[in-house]
Design an enzyme around this catalytic site. Structure first.
Site, PDB file in Angstrom:
ATOM      1  N   CYS A  90     -15.753  -8.419   6.695  1.00 11.95           N
ATOM      2  CA  CYS A  90     -15.610  -8.691   8.126  1.00 11.95           C
ATOM      3  C   CYS A  90     -15.987  -7.424   8.881  1.00 11.95           C
ATOM      4  CB  CYS A  90     -14.177  -9.132   8.456  1.00 11.95           C
ATOM      5  SG  CYS A  90     -12.985  -7.780   8.581  1.00 11.95           S
ATOM      6  N   CYS A 147     -13.140  -1.702   6.769  1.00 11.82           N
ATOM      7  CA  CYS A 147     -12.313  -0.972   5.801  1.00 11.82           C
ATOM      8  C   CYS A 147     -13.143  -0.203   4.783  1.00 11.82           C
ATOM      9  CB  CYS A 147     -11.362  -1.926   5.090  1.00 11.82           C
ATOM     10  SG  CYS A 147     -10.062  -2.585   6.163  1.00 11.82           S
ATOM     11  N   LYS A 198      -3.310   1.401  15.018  1.00 14.67           N
ATOM     12  CA  LYS A 198      -3.265   2.336  13.894  1.00 14.67           C
ATOM     13  C   LYS A 198      -3.923   3.662  14.271  1.00 14.67           C
ATOM     14  CE  LYS A 198      -7.347   0.026  12.006  1.00 14.67           C
ATOM     15  NZ  LYS A 198      -7.846  -0.810  10.909  1.00 14.67           N
ATOM     16  N   ARG A 238      -1.422   6.684   9.669  1.00 13.54           N
ATOM     17  CA  ARG A 238      -1.563   6.124   8.324  1.00 13.54           C
ATOM     18  C   ARG A 238      -1.671   7.247   7.279  1.00 13.54           C
ATOM     19  NH1 ARG A 238      -3.736   0.772   8.426  1.00 13.54           N
ATOM     20  NH2 ARG A 238      -2.904  -0.348  10.218  1.00 13.54           N
ATOM     21  N   CYS A 272      -7.558 -11.209   1.678  1.00 13.80           N
ATOM     22  CA  CYS A 272      -7.546 -10.688   3.040  1.00 13.80           C
ATOM     23  C   CYS A 272      -7.707 -11.814   4.054  1.00 13.80           C
ATOM     24  CB  CYS A 272      -8.654  -9.655   3.238  1.00 13.80           C
ATOM     25  SG  CYS A 272      -8.703  -8.991   4.923  1.00 13.80           S
ATOM     26  N   CYS A 292     -14.848  -3.529   0.431  1.00  8.93           N
ATOM     27  CA  CYS A 292     -13.456  -3.849   0.747  1.00  8.93           C
ATOM     28  C   CYS A 292     -12.999  -4.995  -0.160  1.00  8.93           C
ATOM     29  CB  CYS A 292     -13.298  -4.227   2.214  1.00  8.93           C
ATOM     30  SG  CYS A 292     -14.079  -5.796   2.662  1.00  8.93           S
ATOM     31  N   LYS A 304      -5.570   7.228  12.350  1.00  3.14           N
ATOM     32  CA  LYS A 304      -6.024   7.731  11.063  1.00  3.14           C
ATOM     33  C   LYS A 304      -6.467   9.189  11.166  1.00  3.14           C
ATOM     34  CE  LYS A 304      -7.486   3.171   9.415  1.00  3.14           C
ATOM     35  NZ  LYS A 304      -8.594   2.363   8.854  1.00  3.14           N
ATOM     36  N   ARG A 309       0.848  -1.199   0.000  1.00  4.03           N
ATOM     37  CA  ARG A 309       0.000   0.000   0.000  1.00  4.03           C
ATOM     38  C   ARG A 309       0.878   1.242   0.000  1.00  4.03           C
ATOM     39  NH1 ARG A 309      -3.359  -0.318   5.009  1.00  4.03           N
ATOM     40  NH2 ARG A 309      -4.516  -1.886   3.816  1.00  4.03           N
TER      41      ARG A 309
END
Length: 563
Positions: A472, A476, A206, A142, A433, A427, A208, A73
């Protein structure tokens, strides 16, 4: 009494600032995988180890290891790239990856299917385009999102520049990336390495950041740990309203995990931006949960400390008090498709890219088409947070040439697609994934066709309904902000979530749990019939469901304003 740190915290602590044993893992030719601890560290370098889950059972029966590969990414603040960079990334996709570019909801590119022995060469090729993958994943800040809708004023350009500078400011200091992937030699006898902002264990999870420019909330600013809402007065950027503590992730069956929208805590001037961002980030660094990763996001830290106490901590660290909030209003959280003229007379074309996947197919050569456009384009490309693409800063004389290429290569979906299809998010999910429980991207075309059929039956084809699907509960595709959302539970089974608004200011709620396609289509069919018969003028589907008490989101508008 201290609690035991999570396994990942120990990996980070002994990693020597993100180096770990990655060199040894990459040199091991006996496997397509890297060492287990290194799978946590490589995320900080912008990559995830994955395997093709479609092939797992077949390879197991053949006594072969899984078909390992790596997703990579980019770190592209605001999703802005030049035509030259587009061509370089296209070449990377064709040489090293699976011949496609994936545009993410975080305005980044993803490459899928890169094998271990070509991982270093791939990262070097990306870096040669003056784009890197540092901090695109991992327990750090991120990729920074910025409203991607076409630039309408000089103030919009200024917001983009602040976001770019903040991304650079919050970039980790470790030289591990340059040493491992770019062959930079470590300087012997120099100053001891340190991470002034992050420390040796970085953040608990993470982090954001998003910048919104009202009236557009295309970034879903309240879904992020830290949000900056631009306040533009008389064409001048006055500053930003600040929100904290948003996050989409949850875990099925664990009521202590849940999505939350951010809380507005005050206003800052542009000159105060860095200090506040640092204060929020370091507060999360010092107070975030390092024992249970499921509870380690900033949203849980704020709930533990209390919002007022968290704001006081931020103000203390920043060295000043936050000012009262300024007025703002969001109209919608989607993209504006087609051509729009900018303030300087140049034009911007927003294309619909379904699920963000750019590839050549027999009936539509999208990758080839955008390659041809990049060869002649003199402006730039902008990735949107809704998996779409803006061909930006096009001169009036070049519009015809761009339009011809768009039509020739089947990139003109935006001209004839339903609002449902234009705004849907998905996603990646299966097969790559590792967290996916159900299909998302691969299922989206079939799902849209079936839901469009229901809408047509009830005379609702032009209703601007936002649908999102996630494989899931980690979110995302920001499913909890969809008027309709499917969140994967198992192969072919989903939780049906309903009731968000179209401004990104209200979460949806669970309507039916763990149901198959037949059940959720039947549920939607009945609800569409009610909506067609009972909606008020210009009433959104999510607003209708809320008014009729079909759903009652537990956190209806989770934007707590502090006076």
């Amino acid at each position: 009494m201290s609690r035991e740190l999570s396994h990942v915290e120990h990996i980070k602590q002994r990693s020597r600032f993100l180096r770990g044993s990655l060199l040894e893992s990459l040199a091991d030719n006996h496997t397509g995988a890297i060492r287990e601890d290194d799978t946590a560290l490589i995320k900080f370098h912008g990559s995830y180890q994955q395997d093709d889950r479609d092939l797992r059972e077949e390879r197991r029966q053949q006594k072969l290891e899984p078909a390992y590969s790596f997703m990579i990414r980019t770190r592209t603040p605001g999703g802005v790239v030049t035509p030259e960079q587009w061509l370089a990334l296209d070449a990377v996709a064709m040489r090293f990856a699976n011949h496609s570019l994936r545009l993410t909801t975080r305005q980044a590119f993803q490459f899928h299917g890169v094998i271990k022995r070509e991982l270093k060469a791939t990262l070097q090729a990306i870096n040669a385009s003056l784009i890197d993958t540092v901090s695109a994943c991992g327990d750090v800040n991120r990729n920074v999102l910025v409203s991607a809708n076409p630039l309408l004023s000089q103030a919009h350009a200024e917001v983009h520049d602040w976001a770019r500078r903040l991304s650079l400011h919050l970039k980790p200091s470790s030289r591990a990336y340059s040493e491992l992937w770019l062959d930079e030699e470590r300087i012997a006898g120099g100053e001891p390495e340190s991470e002034p902002l992050y420390g040796e264990t970085y953040l608990p999870r993470k982090f954001k950041i998003a910048f919104a420019i009202p009236p557009d909330n295309d970034v879903d600013v309240f879904a992020h740990d830290l949000g900056f809402i631009a306040v533009i007065e008389n064409g001048v950027l006055a500053g930003f309203n600040v929100s904290v503590g948003g996050g989409m992730g949850a875990t099925h069956g664990d009521a202590s995990t849940y999505p939350l929208l951010g809380h507005l805590i005050g206003f800052v001037t542009p000159g105060q931006l860095f200090a506040v961002a640092e204060a929020v980030l370091t507060s999360q660094r010092d107070f975030g949960n390092r024992e249970q990763r499921k509870h380690a996001r900033l949203k849980y830290t704020i709930e533990k400390l209390g919002l007022d106490a968290f704001r006081r901590e931020v103000e203390s660290r920043a060295g000043f008090s936050l000012a009262p909030l300024r007025d703002f209003r969001f109209d919608h959280n989607g993209d504006r498709f087609g051509w729009r003229e900018g303030h300087d007379g140049r034009w911007h074309l927003t294309l619909r890219i379904e699920a963000g996947r750019i590839a050549d197919k027999p009936d539509a050569l999208h990758l080839t088409g955008l390659r041809e456009i990049a060869i002649v384009h003199t402006g730039e490309f902008r990735l949107t947070p809704n998996q779409n693409l803006v061909i930006a800063n096009v001169g009036a004389r070049q519009r015809g040439d761009i339009d011809a290429q768009v039509q020739r290569h089947g990139l003109d979906l935006y001209r004839h697609a339903t609002p449902l299809r234009l705004n849907a998010l998905a996603c990646v999910a299966l097969p790559t994934c590792g967290l996916a429980m159900a299909e998302a991207e691969r299922y989206l075309p079939e799902l849209l066709q079936k839901v469009e059929g229901l809408l047509k039956r009830h005379g609702l084809s032009n209703a601007p309904i936002h649908l999102r699907i996630s494989g899931c509960p980690n979110g995302c595709s920001r499913p909890y902000l969809g008027e309709i959302a499917l969140v994967g539970k198992a192969p072919g089974r989903y939780n049906l979530m309903l009731g968000a608004d179209r401004q990104g200011q209200r979460l949806n709620a669970l309507y039916r749990e763990n149901i198959d396609e037949t059940a959720f289509l039947a549920a939607l069919d009945a609800l569409f019939a009610d909506y067609a018969a009972g909606r008020e003028s210009d009433e959104g589907f999510g607003d209708f469901l809320l008014r009729r008490n079909v759903v009652q989101p537990a956190r209806n508008i989770a934007i707590k304003v502090i006076p």
